[in-house]
Design a protein around this motif. Sequence first.
Motif, PDB file in Angstrom:
ATOM      1  N   ARG A 246      -5.555 -11.587  -4.488  1.00 16.95           N
ATOM      2  CA  ARG A 246      -6.163 -10.263  -4.597  1.00 16.95           C
ATOM      3  C   ARG A 246      -6.751 -10.017  -5.976  1.00 16.95           C
ATOM      4  N   ASP A 270      -6.639  -6.378 -10.164  1.00 17.68           N
ATOM      5  CA  ASP A 270      -5.788  -6.569  -9.001  1.00 17.68           C
ATOM      6  C   ASP A 270      -6.156  -5.522  -7.951  1.00 17.68           C
ATOM      7  N   ASP A 272      -4.804  -4.810  -5.175  1.00 17.23           N
ATOM      8  CA  ASP A 272      -3.661  -4.115  -4.565  1.00 17.23           C
ATOM      9  C   ASP A 272      -3.170  -2.978  -5.454  1.00 17.23           C
ATOM     10  N   SER A 273      -2.884  -3.278  -6.708  1.00 20.83           N
ATOM     11  CA  SER A 273      -2.344  -2.275  -7.622  1.00 20.83           C
ATOM     12  C   SER A 273      -3.433  -1.437  -8.279  1.00 20.83           C
ATOM     13  N   ARG A 274      -4.707  -1.858  -8.138  1.00 20.23           N
ATOM     14  CA  ARG A 274      -5.858  -1.181  -8.748  1.00 20.23           C
ATOM     15  C   ARG A 274      -5.712  -1.106 -10.256  1.00 20.23           C
ATOM     16  N   THR A 275      -5.196  -2.174 -10.850  1.00 17.38           N
ATOM     17  CA  THR A 275      -5.010  -2.218 -12.296  1.00 17.38           C
ATOM     18  C   THR A 275      -5.866  -3.314 -12.911  1.00 17.38           C
TER      19      THR A 275
END
Length: 387
Positions: A246, A270, A272-275
């Motif tokens: 991801r 990332d 998924d974590s939007r970081t």
Amino acid sequence: MISPSSICVYIFAFLVACGPLPRPRLFDGGVGQTQVSYSVTGLVFTSADSSYSSSDIYFYDFITGAVKPLAAGESGDVLTRWQFKRLWIFNRSSGRVSYSHISPKEGPTSRSVERRTPMALTGDPSDMVDLGQGSLALAMGSAHKVVIGNLVSNSSATNDLGAVDTGDRAVPFRPGTMTTIDGDLWVLHQHLGDNWKATGPGRLFTARQSKDGSWGWVDQSPTSAGTQGILLNVSNPVLAFKSQGRVVIIGGICYQSMGASCVAGVDAFDTDSRTVQHLFDLPSGYESIGPMVPGPSSQTVLLCLKQDNNPNAKIVSISVVSGLIEKTWDTGMTSCGPFYPDKDGSRVFVIKSSTKASELYILNSDLESLSKIDLPFPVTGMELVDE
């Protein structure tokens, strides 16, 4: 008898229907066959004059070894892109902001009608992306928006995506490089002011298609005023591609003209974590003097860099895992010409160009030279074709 004025009308109508035709005495010959890969069967070359006021376009067919002229008299800043199994030609000069498409194998007679590029200003578009079903996204850096429309059918219906929050009133929305990942449109914002100097980090904006077929921004912070993007670390992001799992790699470059506040290097996002994590800066002692593109593998990027103590530009392969230089190729020149990887063929195409001629080098994935092809015209742009 047909009057001279009628002849002019017929000629004009023919040019409008077919687009500009090649000028006489353009190179039309062979340079030898080259191995095709699953995704690359030829190259399109753009050749601009010394003043960048006019461009010619050629097609190198790997299968036949022939180099044929496709068009001539295009704008000096012409943009070519291979999408929908056709070559798109965007003229971007003042008074001629237009587009058309052509089949490289069929040649000039296959060129479509040249039409006005929707909602574009001089210099637009800076990039285009295939969204499927005939829809294309155009990054309008000068008009500060993204336009989505069906240019294949010449549909008048378009989505006008603009009005985002860049985080700085002095910095307009500058959409540059775009890509599609997991069905979303990703747009990289270059955080450069009116003087083209960087004053902070760039941003990633994403758009998504709704059930009714329209596209809209995905606001990252709906409770805040304006459309929010994802804050990056690099100031001038020019590259985004999916690496592993991801994780999306986002690369940024800085030229000297962008000022000391410009941050270059590679970020990892990332999904998924939007970081966002800043992986590394560009190697110490090197200066960016050319583009950044994906490397031959999903774990590398290719850049045009110059060392402080060496006048020659180098094409450098950097690992996105370690941030270390893995391979280099010395151009023998003070700048880099266009270069693109052919991942399926495990090779890299590189142009070395002078004012009157150029050389096409084919490198392997270790940046070792495999072959060289002489071209009797300068090359200022290159596009990979699979037709």
